[in-house]
Scaffold this active site. Structure first.
Site, PDB file in Angstrom:
ATOM      1  CB  CYS A  34       1.328  -4.347  -5.222  1.00  0.00           C
ATOM      2  SG  CYS A  34       1.499  -3.995  -3.474  1.00  0.00           S
ATOM      3  CB  CYS A  41       4.645  -4.052  -3.972  1.00  0.00           C
ATOM      4  SG  CYS A  41       3.468  -5.184  -3.232  1.00  0.00           S
TER       5      CYS A  41
END
Length: 107
Positions: free
Chosen positions: A28, A31
């Site tokens: 991600c 993230c």
């Protein structure tokens, strides 16, 4: 910064201390951009708030329990309970996360 796992997270939440959990995955992009912010906040609030990351690829108890549908998602806990009003989804700036941590500490 703590690494939360299915083995340790429930005990940490149950301790009653303020807890901030960043739900993330290695693939991600947002993230990964959030990681340095979480690390900085963990250092700033060391000894006051348990701040760390929960990898949804390796762990899944909390992902299911708190219906994590998108990542990154940040959850806030106090006195062993999820403070739903503070939940944050998506990449967030440090000052917004810090404001929520301060709200958590004021509860």
């Amino acid at each position: 910064m703590k690494t939360f796992t299915d083995e340790n997270v429930k005990e940490i939440i149950a301790s009653g201390k303020p807890v901030v959990i960043d739900f993330w995955a290695t693939w991600c992009g947002p993230c990964n951009r959030l990681t340095p912010i979480i690390e900085e906040l963990a250092a700033e609030y060391e000894g006051t708030v348990e701040i760390g990351k929960y990898n949804i690829e390796e762990e899944n108890d909390l992902t299911t329990e708190y219906r994590i549908m998108s990542i990154p998602t940040i959850l806030f806990f106090r006195d062993g309970k999820n403070v739903a009003d503070l939940r944050m989804a998506g990449l967030q700036p440090k000052d917004k996360i810090k404001a929520n941590i301060d709200k958590l500490l004021a509860l």
